[in-house]
Write a protein that holds these residues in place. Structure first.
Motif, PDB file in Angstrom:
ATOM      1  N   SER A   1       3.839   4.255  24.751  1.00 28.84           N
ATOM      2  CA  SER A   1       4.144   4.944  23.243  1.00 28.84           C
ATOM      3  C   SER A   1       3.519   6.030  22.335  1.00 28.84           C
ATOM      4  CB  SER A   1       4.447   3.450  22.162  1.00 28.84           C
ATOM      5  OG  SER A   1       2.706   2.996  22.151  1.00 28.84           O
ATOM      6  N   TYR A   2       3.917   6.690  21.606  1.00 23.14           N
ATOM      7  CA  TYR A   2       3.485   7.496  20.703  1.00 23.14           C
ATOM      8  C   TYR A   2       3.859   7.693  19.049  1.00 23.14           C
ATOM      9  CZ  TYR A   2       7.501  10.209  19.869  1.00 23.14           C
ATOM     10  OH  TYR A   2       9.071  10.176  19.200  1.00 23.14           O
ATOM     11  N   THR A   3       2.349   8.019  18.564  1.00 24.73           N
ATOM     12  CA  THR A   3       2.319   8.370  17.317  1.00 24.73           C
ATOM     13  C   THR A   3       2.447   9.959  17.047  1.00 24.73           C
ATOM     14  OG1 THR A   3       0.479   7.781  16.986  1.00 24.73           O
ATOM     15  CG2 THR A   3       1.551   5.674  17.213  1.00 24.73           C
TER      16      THR A   3
ATOM     17  N   LYS B   1      -1.053   4.930  24.979  1.00 23.03           N
ATOM     18  CA  LYS B   1      -0.561   5.525  23.841  1.00 23.03           C
ATOM     19  C   LYS B   1      -1.088   6.528  23.510  1.00 23.03           C
ATOM     20  CE  LYS B   1      -0.863   0.658  20.822  1.00 23.03           C
ATOM     21  NZ  LYS B   1      -0.951   0.080  20.029  1.00 23.03           N
TER      22      LYS B   1
END
Length: 887
Positions: free
Chosen positions: A313-315, A353
């Motif tokens: 996932s990424y932010t 992440k």
């Protein structure tokens, strides 16, 4: 060593020349000043001589100034040394002149001589020899002064003594001071030499590093062209519909493309490092949308992470700065290298992440995983080029140790910083901070175009797909070869070959080349060892470097396991050094194949080793058959010899029986006649007479029985058998052997009602022979050790159907070789005239006639125990007479 010290001392003296002249000038000035200041002392102690003393002091001060200033102008070292001594002598002469005009030996000015000695030692810094010369001048001047004044030697003795002691202390102090200075000089010289050597080594290493970088750059450039010529035709072949359904062809094509892209990526990393080191590739900034950048990379990596069931996932948080002016290509390389490492070292089911944030003009890239983690010791080296946490041949993850070093260099090239936090078994977090200015006004974000240049297109493909190929990401290297269920080898079946390699592509490639054989695959050393123990194999192909156990350890275990020790082994290695080859040969490897290897060579080596192994197996089978046949011949030979010996024994026994019968009849008749004289014996002696006569009668009857048994033994006649109380038989044998057992502690342990099926006379003869042999063994041992002892223990077996009798002595014992022959006729270890070797042979015949079993345990010099297992008396056969057949 002596020459070296001499050279150092010479260098030390040269280094002290200028310092000595400088010290002389300073000491001269210092002495002149205090020489004039001493005038105040003259005014107090000798006011009447103030004028004369002041004249002396002015003259001495002037001479000190003149010589002190002139010493630095003199070129000759010898003359300079003379001037230095003059600087030390002038104050001594002045003080001695004043002592001569004052009170002589009673003058307190002798203390001034002491001060001059110590001052010259501290200020002039000369050698111990110079201090000694100065002390001699001082004593001479003082002696001249006191004797010119008219003092006796007794009056001058005390001041002279203190002057001498002060001079001696000054000499010793100068000596030790100079020794210390010399050691300091040697140390400083060593430090300087080491510094020069380090500087020279650094220059050499720097030159070597530059040469190495140029070499890598040149080689990498040269390799790119053939790689392009490999990938280009492969791409064309893949697009050709003619081969679209040829599965084997496509597998070969996949192998070519995957490994070519892998090699291209490694070459690109090396070239990037070289360019960064030489500053040949400055950053090429462009406008980059941070959210779009991290979203695109995350989508590319999701397909790779999904192969291991890893969630990615990424932010992205951008505080009013979504656009940055940075080198997109370098940012991609940083994130991809960190993310691929995270996928590689994270177990299935983990999470990764990605983060890209901007704040206060700084872009922060974060890659966080829940993988294996690293220890604090490993964190100190992770950015070192070519370093890996596991450098052994058993490492689980392959690689060249370039990725993180490249990330560090790329970050530094953009004036950024990289940090890492990690905890073993919990995960690792990489954080990269890079100054990120805003794009200038009017600059537009250009969408990333697909590379039109062929080489650039391959570079892009290598970076995204080749950067994380199946072998590199999956711990099991993707789909493994089919592992067979355990099943026996069938006659005429194809030879079974085990191929153990941690790279899926290499394992499948070798399997495809060995299509004439049944191939079993193993993904690492542990799985290979498991298959070796469970599968019937004909040949093993091992890779040297594998996770868990490497090829050498697997070979060692195979050779130590009897069932697999003969399986031929081929070791595949990419190492060119001799050390692993020697270790592999010591472990038992049959042959080597070096990467890259020829397919024809592989097939020929496998074929030859299988043929050689089959030939060895055939030889081993023939050997076993020959050994069996030889053993049978030996047994037949023993039977023939035994038969011949027994035949000779029978003929001899027949003659003995014939000759013994007549004397026995005479003895029996005589005993019967003696019994008729019973009434003539007095009442007092009659009981003893009858007892002796009864013993003699029993003995004759026993001899008659033995003769009868011997006749039956030699002729093989059947004899009657019945239930026999074994304790009574043992006691009879003991009583008849009482003369032989004299001096031997004899003990019997047996139940009174314990019965066996047998012939009482033969059993008695059996035990008498065993007792006689036991006594003979005790006599051979000699008087040393424990007291002579024979024990007989009898009792029922565990199943209750047999009776076990054990006869044990503490005699000389029997060797293992003699135990195998002790029951042969005429075999004896006694001297000539001490027996014919028939006793134990007769015992063995008796035991066989009674269908009993015998076991002999012995330790030379300690004991011998003979255990006989007789048949017990069944309830239905008690009091029944049976026939013991001849054997």
């Amino acid at each position: 060593m002596t020459d070296s010290i001499k050279d150092l001392r010479s260098l030390y003296r040269k280094s002290r020349r200028f310092a000595r002249r400088k010290n002389c000038r300073q000491a001269a000035i210092f002495g002149a000043v205090f020489m004039m200041v001493g005038g105040c002392l003259d005014a107090v102690v000798y006011p009447e001589l103030l004028v004369n003393f002041l004249l002396y002091r002015v003259l001495a001060a002037a001479l000190l100034i003149i010589f002190g200033m002139g010493v630095t102008q003199v070129r000759s070292d010898a003359l300079a040394r003379v001037i230095v001594h003059i600087v030390g002598i002038v104050p001594l002469a002045c003080m001695s002149l004043m002592i001569a005009q004052a009170d002589g030996a009673a003058s307190s000015y002798y203390a001034g001589l002491n001060l001059v000695l110590m001052g010259a030692t501290l200020l002039l810094r000369w050698s111990a020899a110079d201090s000694a010369i100065n002390m001699l001048f001082c004593l001479v001047f003082y002696g001249m002064a006191v004797f010119s004044y008219g003092n006796t030697w007794r009056e001058a003795y005390v001041p002279g003594y203190f002057i001498f002691v002060t001079g001696a202390i000054a000499c010793a102090g100068t000596y030790f001071f100079n020794q210390g200075r010399f050691r300091e000089f040697c140390l400083s010289k060593d430090v300087q030499d080491a510094k020069d050597q380090l500087e020279q080594s650094y220059k050499q290493l720097q030159a070597m590093d530059e040469t190495k970088s140029r070499f890598f750059a040149n080689i990498s450039h040269e390799l790119r062209t053939p790689l392009t010529l490999i990938l280009g035709p492969a791409e064309n072949l893949r697009s050709n519909q003619k081969y679209a359904k040829d599965v084997g062809f496509l597998e070969h094509l996949d192998t070519i493309e995957d490994n070519a892209l892998r090699l291209l990526r490694l070459i690109n990393d090396i070239l990037d490092l070289v360019k960064l080191d030489s500053d040949e590739a400055p950053p090429r900034p462009e406008a980059v949308n941070v959210k779009e950048f991290i979203s695109t990379l995350s989508n590319h990596l999701k397909a790779i992470a999904a192969l291991k069931s890893i969630e990615i996932s990424y932010t992205s948080h951008c505080d009013q700065q979504e656009m940055v002016w940075l080198d997109r290509d370098r940012l991609e390389k940083i994130v991809l290298n960190l993310a691929v490492n995270a996928v590689k070292f994270t177990e299935p089911g983990g999470a990764i992440k990605l983060g890209a944030h901007t704040s206060n003009g700084v872009l922060q890239l974060i890659v966080e995983d829940t993988g294996e983690g690293m220890s604090s010791e490993e964190l100190d080296s992770i950015f070192v080029r070519f370093w890996q946490a596991d450098m052994s041949a058993r490492r689980r993850h392959r690689g060249a140790g370039i990725g993180l070093a490249l990330v560090k260099s790329l970050t530094d090239s953009m004036q950024g910083k990289i940090s890492v936090q990690s905890e073993v078994k919990k995960g690792t977090t990489f954080s990269v901070s890079i100054p990120a200015p805003m794009p200038e006004a009017g600059v537009l974000v250009e969408p990333k175009q697909n590379a039109s240049d062929v080489l650039e297109r391959f570079n892009e493909k290598a970076r995204l797909s080749g950067a994380a190929s199946m072998d590199e990401v999956l711990p099991d290297g993707g789909a493994a070869l089919k592992v067979l269920a355990k099943k026996p080898k069938v006659e005429g079946q194809k030879p079974r070959v085990l191929v153990a390699d941690d790279e899926d592509a290499m394992r499948h490639f070798i399997a495809r080349q060995l299509d004439d054989y049944e191939v079993v695959g193993a993904r690492d050393g542990d799985e290979a060892w498991t298959l070796v123990q469970t599968e019937p194999l004909d040949l093993i192909v091992l890779d040297l470097m594998m996770p868990g156990m490497d090829g050498i350890e697997v070979t060692t275990r195979i050779r130590s396991f009897a069932a697999t020790a003969r399986i031929p082994i081929i070791l595949v290695t990419a190492q060119a050094s001799e050390e692993p080859r020697l270790k592999a040969l010591e472990a038992g490897v049959n042959d080597f194949i070096a990467k890259p290897f020829s397919i024809v060579e592989l097939r020929v080596r496998v074929k030859n080793l299988l043929a050689s192994s089959a030939f060895e197996v055939k030889l081993a089978e023939n050997k076993v058959n020959l050994e069996k046949a030889y053993k049978q011949l030996q047994e037949q030979r023993s039977i023939l010899v035994q038969t011949e010996k027994l035949s000779s024994l029978g003929r001899m026994s027949a003659g003995i029986v014939h000759e013994v019968n007549n004397p026995l009849n005479y003895a029996k008749t005589a005993l019967h006649a003696l019994k008729s004289f019973e009434r003539q014996i007095s009442d007092v002696d009659r009981e003893d007479y009858l007892e002796v006569l009864g013993d003699a009668q029993e003995g004759v009857n026993r001899v008659i029985g033995i003769v009868s048994d011997l006749r039956s033994f030699t002729r093989g006649d059947a004899v009657s058998r019945s239930s026999v109380l074994i304790k009574n038989t043992i006691e009879s044998a003991r009583r008849l052997s009482s003369a032989t057992l004299s001096g031997v502690h004899f003990e019997v342990s047996a139940p009174d009602n314990l019965e066996v099926i047998g012939h009482d006379g033969q059993l008695c003869q059996l035990f008498m022979n065993l007792f006689q042999n036991a006594v003979r063994a005790i006599q051979v041992r000699g008087p040393e050790g424990d007291a002579p002892r024979i024990s007989v223990v009898a009792g029922p077996s565990i199943d209750g159907g047999h009776v076990i009798v054990k006869v044990r002595d503490n005699g000389c014992g029997i060797s293992r070789e003699d135990i195998e022959r002790m029951f042969e006729p005429f075999f004896t270890k006694n001297d000539v005239g001490e027996g014919m070797g028939l006793g134990l042979s007769i015992c063995h015949r008796i035991i066989r006639q009674h269908e009993a079993l015998i076991d002999v345990q012995s330790e030379v010099g300690v004991f011998t125990e003979i255990a006989i297992r007789f048949k017990g008396v069944p309830k239905t056969s008690k009091n029944e007479n049976l026939q013991l057949g001849a054997v």
